[in-house]
Each structure stands twice: as structure tokens, then as C-alpha cells.
Write a protein that holds these residues in place. Structure first.
Motif, PDB file in Angstrom:
ATOM      1  N   LYS A  86       0.722  -1.260  -0.019  1.00 40.50           N
ATOM      2  CA  LYS A  86       0.207   0.108   0.017  1.00 40.50           C
ATOM      3  C   LYS A  86       1.010   1.129  -0.044  1.00 40.50           C
ATOM      4  O   LYS A  86       0.446   2.349  -0.573  1.00 40.50           O
ATOM      5  CB  LYS A  86      -0.950  -0.135   1.322  1.00 40.50           C
ATOM      6  N   TYR A  87       1.892   1.216   0.752  1.00 45.09           N
ATOM      7  CA  TYR A  87       2.919   2.307   0.821  1.00 45.09           C
ATOM      8  C   TYR A  87       3.353   2.800  -0.711  1.00 45.09           C
ATOM      9  O   TYR A  87       3.472   3.859  -1.080  1.00 45.09           O
ATOM     10  CB  TYR A  87       4.001   2.019   1.809  1.00 45.09           C
ATOM     11  N   LEU A  88       3.715   1.455  -1.205  1.00 45.37           N
ATOM     12  CA  LEU A  88       4.458   1.728  -2.728  1.00 45.37           C
ATOM     13  C   LEU A  88       3.357   2.317  -3.529  1.00 45.37           C
ATOM     14  O   LEU A  88       3.788   2.914  -4.374  1.00 45.37           O
ATOM     15  CB  LEU A  88       4.862   0.304  -3.118  1.00 45.37           C
ATOM     16  N   CYS A  89       2.248   1.593  -3.443  1.00 49.01           N
ATOM     17  CA  CYS A  89       1.053   2.315  -4.454  1.00 49.01           C
ATOM     18  C   CYS A  89       0.699   3.669  -4.148  1.00 49.01           C
ATOM     19  O   CYS A  89       0.723   4.374  -5.119  1.00 49.01           O
ATOM     20  CB  CYS A  89      -0.299   1.446  -4.179  1.00 49.01           C
ATOM     21  N   SER A  90       0.766   3.895  -2.793  1.00 45.98           N
ATOM     22  CA  SER A  90       0.547   5.521  -2.523  1.00 45.98           C
ATOM     23  C   SER A  90       1.455   6.450  -3.223  1.00 45.98           C
ATOM     24  O   SER A  90       1.392   7.560  -3.364  1.00 45.98           O
ATOM     25  CB  SER A  90       0.305   5.530  -0.976  1.00 45.98           C
ATOM     26  N   GLY A  91       2.927   5.811  -3.052  1.00 45.78           N
ATOM     27  CA  GLY A  91       3.838   6.679  -3.473  1.00 45.78           C
ATOM     28  C   GLY A  91       3.827   6.885  -5.037  1.00 45.78           C
ATOM     29  O   GLY A  91       4.244   7.964  -5.819  1.00 45.78           O
TER      30      GLY A  91
END
Length: 422
Positions: free
Chosen positions: A413-418
Motif C-alpha cells: 500500500k505504501y508503494l502504491c500510494s507513492g
């Protein structure tokens, strides 16, 4: 050459790069009036590409392969060329030896290779000794099955499986290194199994891909063989350590921290995991220093030296199989006592998969390696299971671990939000 004044009792062996000859030149000289004789021994570079194995006519439909360079032996300036003893030629194999193939010692007769007067004395994976009752131009030809497709398929399958295994070994190592684990979890054996297998499979894969360049460098080939011996042995020792730790864990389900006793500390385990393998390799080198560096840059199979690897592996596989059976029995007994109210069927399926996966992680399927010669299906099963130990480690200890899976999800999720912000 030898003459009337010769005092030698034995003529030294005549040697070229890939072959040698033993001939009773002194006996031949004694049968000549002038008590002299001479022998010329030659090896022709790449001549095997001209005088091909196809010129060897056989009744059965087989694939014929030139296994040696072409050599010639003759007796120049010798009046009586009758041989007093059979001449022995030693050929070094210039191509991969097929244990199921048939070797023929042949000589060139006008326009074809024939076997009259020549026979195989003895052979191993790297050399063959031929005995002939006459001199001529000689070579060594191997006949093998005319259906090489399965071998090609196995080579391709081996390449794909090893690459997939390397990917999952790398993912498992990254998970062990970057994820936060519970204090009671001891991953030292799993981490070192991944390190040993990743190093061994990667080195073996690179060696086989560049074998034509590595093989002429004999010292490098020997070093690679010794390093592979050490890495695979250390992997098996770590599999045994993992089996012991798992057995202790299952036997003491109510006291998980019993694994953290000083006798099973990480430092102590690392000493066992690598020093045992190093000692076996050092002893092997001391006893049979020429045992490394086969045609595949692995341990030579002649003189029983292969048991320096198979011996420890057999002992570890036997112990791991016994421990796995004890673990399964203890685990079944422990599961029978659990409350069967919530998702018992699902939990049982997961536990069955983990148990079967653990069977692979502990290296037990390596036992199939002793039976693969009799069945191609067993070869494929053996290849798939033992190249995917890293895959099962990743699935069992990372993907099926709820805490680690949640960390994967947060990271995703962190990578997707980035990516969305960019």
C-alpha cells in the motif's frame, strides 16, 4: 627411438595433451637385426571434425559421438614392425560421457572406422584405455540412444526450475532480513539454508553455462568443485539443524523459548552449520587431493570419492526422515487436542500443506536421487522438488505467516500510494 646400446628396462609413456600410449619398443627392437626401433606418436587437433563418427558403420540405430581426439602411432625406420605385446592407448574424453552409452575403440581403414583388433580395457567418466594388436590411426567413439529429446527437455526444465528457485530464495532472504519477526522465532537455520542453497545453485548454474570456458582451466575447475562440495554439504547440515529445532519446538509447544537455550544459540549453530562441512571437505582434500575437477567441474566418481559427499548426505537424510516422522506424529497428537470450533477444516488444510512443505524444506525428497536412473518421471519430480526448497521456505515461513503477510500488505500500500503521488 632405441638402439643397440639401450639399457632401459621400460620405455617411458609417450603423452600428448589428450592421450598417451604404452608400447613395448624395447621388445620390438630386440626382434630387429640391428637391435633398433623407433615409434612416432601423434595427436591431430580438430581432426575428429573431419573423420567424423558417422564413418563408423553400425547395424543398430544409435547416435555416434567422437569422444577423443584422433591419434596415430607408427614404427618408422623399423624393419620388423611386428608387435611383441598389445599397445595400450589412453584417451581423455573431450565430450560429456553418457554412463548409458557404449564405447568403441576404433581405427581408420581407408574410408571408415572399424574395431578389428581393438577393444576397451577399462573406462571411467573422464578417460578410457584401449588395447590394440596393431598400429594405425585411432579414436574413441561412443554410441548412445537415438532419442536425445528427453535429455534436452530435462536440461531446459532444470534451468527454469533453478532460476525460479533462486528467485524465491532471494525473496525469502529479503523477508528474513527486512521484516520484523516475533522475539520467539528462531530463523537462523532457515536463513543459512537459503544462503547455502542460493550460493550453491547460483555457482552451479553459472559453471554449467560457461563450462566450455571454465573446463580448460583445471585449477579453477577444481576450486569450483571443492566450493560446491562445501556449499551443498553446509546446506544439508543446516537442514538437519532446522529439523532438530522444529522437533524441539513441536515437543515443547507450551515452552517455545526452550529453543533459546545457550546450547542452541545462533553462534553455536553457525559453528556447527559451516565447520562440519568445512572439516569434511578438508579431510576429503587431504585423503584424495585429485578427487575434484570432473568433466562437469564436480566431484570425480571414480575411486569411490563421490561418497565424500553422498556419505554425509545419506546420514543427514536418514536422520531428517526419522525426525520428520516424529514431528508429524507429535503434531497430529497436538492438533487433536485443539478446540475444533472455528474453521477447523481450513486450519487442517493449511497445516497439511505446511507439513508437506516442511518435508521439502528438510531435504527429504533428495532420497529420490538414488532412484532417478530407473525412471524419467522420478527425475522430473526430483528436479522440481529439490530446486524449489527456497520456494517452500518462502511460502511456509513468509506468505503463510499472518504477521509477515500484514507487513507485505502495508509495504504494498505504501508503494502504491507513492506511485499515485508521482
Amino acid at each position: 627411438m632405441v638402439g643397440p646400446q639401450v639399457t632401459l628396462d621400460k620405455i617411458p609413456q609417450l603423452t600428448t595433451t589428450n592421450s598417451s600410449v604404452d608400447i613395448d619398443l624395447i621388445g620390438i627392437a630386440k626382434n630387429n637385426n640391428d637391435r633398433s626401433a623407433a615409434v612416432a606418436f601423434m595427436s591431430y587437433t580438430t581432426m575428429e571434425n573431419l573423420l567424423k563418427a558417422d564413418f563408423f558403420n553400425t547395424t543398430n540405430d544409435t547416435i555416434k559421438t567422437m569422444m577423443s581426439t584422433v591419434i596415430s602411432a607408427t614404427l618408422p625406420k623399423t624393419s620388423n614392425t611386428t608387435l611383441t605385446k598389445a599397445v595400450n592407448f589412453t584417451f581423455r574424453h573431450i565430450r560429456e560421457f553418457d554412463p548409458n552409452g557404449s564405447l568403441s575403440c576404433v581405427y581408420w581403414n581407408i574410408s571408415e572406422w572399424i574395431v578389428d583388433g581393438c577393444s576397451v580395457l577399462n573406462s571411467n567418466s573422464s578417460h578410457t584405455v584401449c588395447s590394440c594388436v596393431h598400429l594405425s590411426t585411432f579414436a574413441l567413439i561412443m554410441q548412445s540412444s537415438s532419442s536425445p529429446a528427453p535429455s534436452d527437455l530435462l536440461d531446459l526444465l532444470n534451468l527454469v526450475c533453478v532460476i525460479v528457485g533462486l528467485v524465491f530464495l532471494s525473496l525469502a532472504l529479503l523477508s528474513f532480513a527486512l521484516c520484523q519477526w516475533s522475539p520467539g522465532v528462531n530463523n537462523v537455520a532457515r536463513i543459512n539454508i537459503c544462503i547455502s542453497l542460493l550460493s550453491a545453485h547460483l555457482l552451479f548454474l553459472l559453471t554449467q553455462q560457461f563450462l566450455s570456458l571454465i573446463r580448460p582451466q583445471q585449477v579453477l575447475c577444481v576450486v569450483i568443485a571443492g566450493l560446491l562440495h562445501f556449499l551443498f554439504l553446509s546446506a544439508f547440515v543446516w537442514m538437519f539443524i532446522e529439523a532438530v529445532l522444529l522437533f524441539i519446538c513441536v515437543k515443547n509447544l507450551s515452552r517455545i523459548n526452550s529453543r533459546k537455550r545457550e546450547v542452541l544459540s545462533s553462534g553455536f549453530l553457525c559453528v556447527i552449520g559451516y565447520v562440519v562441512a568445512l572439516v569434511v571437505v578438508c579431510v576429503s582434500i587431504g585423503l584424495v587431493p585429485e578427487g575434484y575437477g570432473s568433466e562437469q567441474c564436480w566431484i570425480k566418481t571414480d575411486k569411490g570419492f563421490i561418497w565424500s559427499f553422498l556419505g554425509p548426505v545419506c546420514v543427514i537424510l536418514a536422520l531428517n526422515t526419522i525426525l520428520f516422522i516424529r514431528i508429524s506424529i507429535s503434531l497430529k497428537s497436538a492438533l487433536a487436542k485443539l478446540n475444533a470450533e472455528v474453521s477447523q477444516m481450513k486450519q487442517t488444510k493449511v497445516m497439511v500443506f505446511k507439513t508437506l512443505g516442511q518435508f521439502v524444506v528438510l531435504g527429504c525428497p533428495w532420497i529420490l536421487g538414488f532412484f532417478t536412473n530407473s525412471s524419467e518421471v522420478l527425475q522430473i519430480v526430483f528436479l522440481i522438488l529439490n530446486s524449489q526448497q527456497g520456494t517452500f521456505i518462502f511460502l511456509i515461513y513468509c506468505v503463510l505467516n499472518n504477521e509477515i503477510r500484514q507487513q507485505y500488505w502495508r509495504c504494498f500500500k505504501y508503494l502504491c500510494s507513492g506511485c499515485k503521488e508521482n
